[in-house]
Scaffold this active site. Sequence first.
Site, PDB file in Angstrom:
ATOM      1  N   HIS A   1       0.725  -1.110   0.075  1.00  0.00           N
ATOM      2  CA  HIS A   1      -0.085  -0.124  -0.011  1.00  0.00           C
ATOM      3  C   HIS A   1       0.950   1.249  -0.113  1.00  0.00           C
ATOM      4  O   HIS A   1       1.860   1.289   0.617  1.00  0.00           O
ATOM      5  CB  HIS A   1      -1.011  -0.156   1.064  1.00  0.00           C
ATOM      6  CG  HIS A   1      -0.432   0.158   2.639  1.00  0.00           C
ATOM      7  ND1 HIS A   1      -0.249   1.459   3.366  1.00  0.00           N
ATOM      8  CD2 HIS A   1      -0.031  -0.956   3.501  1.00  0.00           C
ATOM      9  CE1 HIS A   1       0.307   1.107   4.492  1.00  0.00           C
ATOM     10  NE2 HIS A   1       0.301  -0.252   4.704  1.00  0.00           N
TER      11      HIS A   1
ATOM     12  N   ASP B   1       5.996   2.544   7.024  1.00  0.00           N
ATOM     13  CA  ASP B   1       4.770   1.855   6.510  1.00  0.00           C
ATOM     14  C   ASP B   1       3.843   2.518   5.786  1.00  0.00           C
ATOM     15  O   ASP B   1       3.217   3.611   6.207  1.00  0.00           O
ATOM     16  CB  ASP B   1       4.041   1.665   7.901  1.00  0.00           C
ATOM     17  CG  ASP B   1       2.846   1.125   7.811  1.00  0.00           C
ATOM     18  OD1 ASP B   1       2.397   0.310   6.929  1.00  0.00           O
ATOM     19  OD2 ASP B   1       2.182   1.002   9.149  1.00  0.00           O
TER      20      ASP B   1
ATOM     21  N   GLU C   1      -5.095   1.472   2.575  1.00  0.00           N
ATOM     22  CA  GLU C   1      -4.868   0.543   3.368  1.00  0.00           C
ATOM     23  C   GLU C   1      -5.067   0.782   4.906  1.00  0.00           C
ATOM     24  O   GLU C   1      -5.753  -0.125   5.666  1.00  0.00           O
ATOM     25  CB  GLU C   1      -3.741  -0.320   3.229  1.00  0.00           C
ATOM     26  CG  GLU C   1      -3.297  -1.592   3.811  1.00  0.00           C
ATOM     27  CD  GLU C   1      -2.820  -1.551   5.332  1.00  0.00           C
ATOM     28  OE1 GLU C   1      -2.826  -2.497   5.931  1.00  0.00           O
ATOM     29  OE2 GLU C   1      -2.436  -0.606   5.702  1.00  0.00           O
ATOM     30  N   GLU C   2      -4.554   1.776   5.353  1.00  0.00           N
ATOM     31  CA  GLU C   2      -4.404   2.433   6.457  1.00  0.00           C
ATOM     32  C   GLU C   2      -6.141   2.599   7.184  1.00  0.00           C
ATOM     33  O   GLU C   2      -6.366   2.664   8.324  1.00  0.00           O
ATOM     34  CB  GLU C   2      -3.814   3.474   6.782  1.00  0.00           C
ATOM     35  CG  GLU C   2      -2.188   3.380   6.582  1.00  0.00           C
ATOM     36  CD  GLU C   2      -1.755   2.310   7.628  1.00  0.00           C
ATOM     37  OE1 GLU C   2      -2.294   1.848   8.341  1.00  0.00           O
ATOM     38  OE2 GLU C   2      -0.295   2.211   7.245  1.00  0.00           O
TER      39      GLU C   2
ATOM     40  N   ASP D   1       4.116  -5.853   3.362  1.00  0.00           N
ATOM     41  CA  ASP D   1       3.977  -4.637   4.521  1.00  0.00           C
ATOM     42  C   ASP D   1       5.029  -4.780   5.482  1.00  0.00           C
ATOM     43  O   ASP D   1       5.633  -6.022   5.499  1.00  0.00           O
ATOM     44  CB  ASP D   1       2.504  -5.002   4.890  1.00  0.00           C
ATOM     45  CG  ASP D   1       1.851  -3.449   5.236  1.00  0.00           C
ATOM     46  OD1 ASP D   1       2.594  -2.719   5.668  1.00  0.00           O
ATOM     47  OD2 ASP D   1       0.487  -3.494   5.223  1.00  0.00           O
TER      48      ASP D   1
ATOM     49  N   HIS E   1       3.724   3.569  12.697  1.00  0.00           N
ATOM     50  CA  HIS E   1       2.921   4.507  12.881  1.00  0.00           C
ATOM     51  C   HIS E   1       3.409   5.682  13.664  1.00  0.00           C
ATOM     52  O   HIS E   1       2.645   6.320  14.480  1.00  0.00           O
ATOM     53  CB  HIS E   1       1.592   3.927  13.658  1.00  0.00           C
ATOM     54  CG  HIS E   1       0.816   3.232  12.317  1.00  0.00           C
ATOM     55  ND1 HIS E   1      -0.837   2.949  12.381  1.00  0.00           N
ATOM     56  CD2 HIS E   1       1.154   2.070  11.557  1.00  0.00           C
ATOM     57  CE1 HIS E   1      -0.955   2.517  11.434  1.00  0.00           C
ATOM     58  NE2 HIS E   1      -0.108   1.714  10.798  1.00  0.00           N
TER      59      HIS E   1
END
Length: 336
Positions: free
Chosen positions: A63, A166, A197-198, A220, A306
Amino acid sequence: MELLEKLTQAWGVSGRERQVREIIKQEILSYVDEMHIDAVGNLIAVKHGVKSPDKKKIMLSAHMDEIGYQVTRVDNDGKIKVCEVGWTWTSSIYNDKIIFQNGVVGVVGCEGPIEEAKRDSTKLYVDIGCTTKEDAEKYVKVGDYAGFIGKYYELQNGRISAKTLDNRAGCYVLIEALKRNHGDGPNDVYYVFSVQEEVGCRGAVTAAASIKPDIGISIDVTPDHFYPSDLQGSNAVGEGVGVKLGDPSAMLDEYLVDEMLACCEENNIKYQRDVMDRGGTDASSINMSNVGVRVCGIAIVDRFPHSQSSVISKDDVNGAIELADKYTRRIFKFEE
């Protein structure tokens, strides 16, 4: 890894991935047999394999989007209120800077002690230097998106730190694996750079529906468990590419996982058995698409995910490239 640095520094909050997509498009244009952008913004590239009675259609998905924030209100004193886009660590962004899509930078504060905010992003506000609503709205409006600021740094022992590893690390792996594919393998390989995706693995839904793959593979990051966190496991940065064994969002196909483990052993690829007890990847959407798809996953262990300062290992990234390339060259025979 200049390309990885370029990818991490691009702005691309979920639903607004255009800048990242354009970098990738230009990078892979001369290497692919086909390429298109679908209605939701996925970039889908194809490399056809040689004729084979066992040919499979393989979908690799990484992603492009990153977590961030969206403006919900501009207060009379110029403070900008936000909600999160994707899952964010509220405390990690406190007293740091974020950047809006139009380039405006602000500093993140908190209403009350940050310790009491816990994971409630509605307690946060952004200070862009304005003291009135009228002035602030010249630069930022309700609905605008903002992302992290986190430069790319070379650390010791082959580690790197940056924002959006990420999943720009996964995008980098996908690009480099694609470059190694000269169309001499036994399978047709679809390289999907997915969106959103998130916020629920949404881009992979439409991509898998159109491709109808025989095999789906997410590429990922996965969390490093050897630092203070509320997660449990044995993943560690620098211990090799992660072969996904557990993911609560999708039951990974036993045969495909065994083949991936064998691929690592046969090609002397350093690997670790990745179990992620929370969260998910694009494998979840691919798995449930159409009438069902066999799925597995390749993972890059990421410390402080994140956040604006994630840490990964360059060796793990190179291992992921090697695995993605070698695995898609295998001949797969499914149980009848």
